[in-house]
Design a protein around this motif. Sequence first.
Motif, PDB file in Angstrom:
ATOM      1  N   THR C 188     -41.010   4.772  43.066  1.00 31.96           N
ATOM      2  CA  THR C 188     -39.661   5.145  43.311  1.00 31.96           C
ATOM      3  C   THR C 188     -40.129   6.773  44.284  1.00 31.96           C
ATOM      4  N   ARG C 215     -33.066   1.049  39.317  1.00 30.58           N
ATOM      5  CA  ARG C 215     -33.334   1.570  37.996  1.00 30.58           C
ATOM      6  C   ARG C 215     -34.790   0.800  37.891  1.00 30.58           C
ATOM      7  N   CYS C 216     -35.363   1.898  37.642  1.00 27.82           N
ATOM      8  CA  CYS C 216     -36.727   1.955  36.392  1.00 27.82           C
ATOM      9  C   CYS C 216     -36.935   2.967  35.656  1.00 27.82           C
ATOM     10  N   TRP C 217     -37.953   3.031  34.734  1.00 29.51           N
ATOM     11  CA  TRP C 217     -38.312   4.098  34.007  1.00 29.51           C
ATOM     12  C   TRP C 217     -38.915   5.022  34.616  1.00 29.51           C
ATOM     13  N   SER C 219     -37.293   5.828  36.891  1.00 31.45           N
ATOM     14  CA  SER C 219     -36.737   6.814  38.182  1.00 31.45           C
ATOM     15  C   SER C 219     -35.474   7.256  36.559  1.00 31.45           C
ATOM     16  N   ASP C 220     -35.352   6.060  35.887  1.00 33.64           N
ATOM     17  CA  ASP C 220     -34.439   6.829  34.906  1.00 33.64           C
ATOM     18  C   ASP C 220     -34.762   7.714  33.485  1.00 33.64           C
ATOM     19  N   THR C 221     -36.096   8.429  33.009  1.00 36.25           N
ATOM     20  CA  THR C 221     -36.461   8.867  32.859  1.00 36.25           C
ATOM     21  C   THR C 221     -37.551   9.100  32.401  1.00 36.25           C
TER      22      THR C 221
END
Lengths: 301, 301, 301, 301
Positions: C188, C215-217, C219-221
């Motif tokens: 990321t 998308r991955c944790w 990138s999104d969290t």
Amino acid sequence: MASKTPVGFVGLGNMGNPMAKNLMKHGYPLIIYDVFPDACKEFQDAGEQVVSSPEDVAEKADRIITVLPTSINAIEAYSGANGILKKVKKGSLLIDSSTIDPAVSKELAKEAEKMGAVFMDAPVSGGVGAARSGNLTFMVGGVEDEFAAAQQLLGCMGSNVVYCGAVGTGQAAKICNNMLLAISMIGTAEAMNLGIRLGLDPKLLTKILNMSSGRCWSSDTYNPVPGVMDGVPSANNYQGGFGTTLMAKDLGLAQDSATSTKSPILLGSQAHQIYRMMCAKGYSQKDFSSVFQFLREEETF
Amino acid sequence: MASKTPVGFVGLGNMGNPMAKNLMKHGYPLIIYDVFPDACKEFQDAGEQVVSSPEDVAEKADRIITVLPTSINAIEAYSGANGILKKVKKGSLLIDSSTIDPAVSKELAKEAEKMGAVFMDAPVSGGVGAARSGNLTFMVGGVEDEFAAAQQLLGCMGSNVVYCGAVGTGQAAKICNNMLLAISMIGTAEAMNLGIRLGLDPKLLTKILNMSSGRCWSSDTYNPVPGVMDGVPSANNYQGGFGTTLMAKDLGLAQDSATSTKSPILLGSQAHQIYRMMCAKGYSQKDFSSVFQFLREEETF
Amino acid sequence: MASKTPVGFVGLGNMGNPMAKNLMKHGYPLIIYDVFPDACKEFQDAGEQVVSSPEDVAEKADRIITVLPTSINAIEAYSGANGILKKVKKGSLLIDSSTIDPAVSKELAKEAEKMGAVFMDAPVSGGVGAARSGNLTFMVGGVEDEFAAAQQLLGCMGSNVVYCGAVGTGQAAKICNNMLLAISMIGTAEAMNLGIRLGLDPKLLTKILNMSSGRCWSSDTYNPVPGVMDGVPSANNYQGGFGTTLMAKDLGLAQDSATSTKSPILLGSQAHQIYRMMCAKGYSQKDFSSVFQFLREEETF
Amino acid sequence: MASKTPVGFVGLGNMGNPMAKNLMKHGYPLIIYDVFPDACKEFQDAGEQVVSSPEDVAEKADRIITVLPTSINAIEAYSGANGILKKVKKGSLLIDSSTIDPAVSKELAKEAEKMGAVFMDAPVSGGVGAARSGNLTFMVGGVEDEFAAAQQLLGCMGSNVVYCGAVGTGQAAKICNNMLLAISMIGTAEAMNLGIRLGLDPKLLTKILNMSSGRCWSSDTYNPVPGVMDGVPSANNYQGGFGTTLMAKDLGLAQDSATSTKSPILLGSQAHQIYRMMCAKGYSQKDFSSVFQFLREEETF
């Protein structure tokens, strides 16, 4: 001695400057051009003819040597609006001693051929010191018939002029050598650092590597560990030598060539990334053997 | 000539067998043990004494050489239920020529010291051929005072016996050398493959590398490209030499040592993974220079 | 409410301290030990019983939880001279919430079994905050019949208690998760940095990745780019969160497990080396998402 | 309904074919060109107008969509001897849905601007299936004022049309997403393979990753391990999906962009090399999630 016909010279930077002077010492009158007029002044003062574009060089000389920093500069100097190929004479010999993408060399050779001229790539190894003393190595690619003519000029600037094959193979040889050099330098730095942390004396470890199968130029001639050898950059705080930025540039060329030929370079890619990181961490102007210092910085809390 | 006192020998595999024979040639009676009784038969037939456990060896000899495949085997032979250390005599000299984790060597040395014995690590470089001809190189770690005594025995089996420092440094030297070897072999294979795809003749590229800064043992002595050199595994379909599995094992030891000492080995790690992959792709029994073949397989559709 | 039987607790560090307090809140009397007596004071003041060794804990409690920093500490606490296994009662339930080598967990389980006790590995995910709020996730390996008993205790300290299989699989699950986390975090960071340099707005690029296959944790969290998200370490100069040193430690465990099972981890190895380098470059106490900062430092001349 | 003005379409391959059909469904007459005449036949039979060069397309349509396999094909279609830019009308809207080097997109936009036309890059994500069903995602770079006009056409072929910024940023977004995708797919494959070898059930491990910080599109939507999910390529011997060759191509573009912007991509480079290797080992036509299979092949003797 009959006076010699003039030789064109484009690019009078760190490398081009001493190379041109060696041609002068051998009695060649020069037709000079550089994008930075200041770079020409010295030669003008010495009586050489300075012109205002590469095409002007091509008008006045039928043997031209170019020494430029990047592929883009080389394309501009040859194929640009005022480039050499705009006015190159039939039968001219164009020798490019820049280190650039071999695909660009091939393209320029094609364009030169259309104009009835011969283009050869002839990148150098050896740094500014070797350029001054006339001890560069030239790796030459191009039509074999013209090699003797190229050698006559290049031999004034280098002690080794090696014919590598078709146009682009000079670049290929240089890129391959430097990629292997980068890999074995990083490998030497990793092995020395690991050995030291495992309790080995660096001089003793160097001696063992050099009598064993780990031996390489980076271990036996250019050791990256301070205190192991005299007269190398690691003995002088990594001053001088071959800068990390330049190594990163050559590895970028290797990467481009590998991508376009679909050749796997697992360690070459990694070496490229490591030198790229080093450039961002303050090592850009240090010798490329400073990768030892980069790796060994201690964990801090 | 006064008859010599017997030497214990544990581990008569591919390497141990010819090493033990060289001790015999130098007049040393042997006390032999191997977990595979068949491995001892040849020595029994030659009149040497075969016993049934490492502790029995320790009872009958106060100089013992061990040559075992892994750290676990070495721990078993020294510290196991019937291990050497169960009955080792005070003042005994224990020389372990296995290639194992240097941390294990240090641990075994501590245990030996508690029993009043001296343990030295003395891994070898050079393969089965060098073992037969008595031309191995030993890298020896341990108390310096005992080095002369170790050298007396090791000199019967090798032409080079190098003192490396405290116990574990023999292993460290070997691991560091082999990690650098793996890196420069893969680097050589990548550079040769890229060069060939860029149009260079492999023999010419080899010549250029070897007169330049890319020069290394893998390029000038053990070139991985078929047709470049005679008498190396690449000239013989990568038969013989140093197997990919063994290289992967040594790189695993380098990895473990680097992890525990927190030493970064960016290329060493990658080399480890590459040889690991090769083991899974049918290269495990080929010489480690077959990485050239592994890389160059052609894209197929 | 009938009073509960006491629970032993060994290791009251950053994680162990709040975990033990949550057990207290659920009414469990504790038998406490830590190598640093100061770590026990708070519990003594609260009326819990402090003893002077792990074996003393084992004498007074038949359910014991251990939370220790490394494999070596866990071996010492269980198998050391004054370890739990010296005096463990038959039928005891031993739960180790340390993150250690799964091979060590298996070995300790074997030793416990010999003493008639049951050992389970139950490493946690979630940091100090989750430990305080009782929201940890436990990944549990061991005999399935004992899982319910373990769950009763672990449920006081975590909101998720997952049974993973035989002993060692709790560690395995944690190690695999964290290796994938490290890889996707670095990925990321590389993708965001490259995108920004190519002219993309970081918030927009994040939005695109999160609606696409990148998308991955990470990138999104837990986006590593300052200014993209609130409430994550990148919004707070990489303070708090999960330190680079801890990530490097977990990657070392992944590396060891991969080496011993001969599993290729090309990117996992590289991630390990990158976090190792970061520890040596001043990032050891920053959150592991600071790899974005590490990569983006600008080239300087 | 007033009849619509025709739209030019260059490149009717696997992706272009269904995209063009969706334009037809929305009532747009097409002006068609492909280097392979066979690719046009179907459209001719359906009554669309087929012409014999990109410049002929530009003569008959002022909105043109191009879908081509490589940077070189795109340069040829726009700037070649019979390229679009030879006869493009002032005010034309040129939308390139190829995935190519963003530097090439910028160059083509400059050339188009000189002719009074507008060039936008609009690469797609989603494969042939999404192209058929009109569910592609377009990432669009170019002058913001023209985005609405582009959206009108692209909306007939995709369900998501995202404005990314200046010309080239559509390519940048796609390249960054796919690089992160490749990294997290390889990471997922490594983590799953390691976990399985450590004794974890693949479905359970997937569940744990997906509720933890290792979660990513490759683990929760497109899991690479056979038997974990239905309806994904891993459930069908890695048939269909996004081929390894295409992933290697996109990673080559990421590599080129990273090299030219001097952005370090340590894992991105490695992912590139891994997919390059896979192409040479028989995986070129399999879905890119087959990296799991590539990694897990067993060691053989």
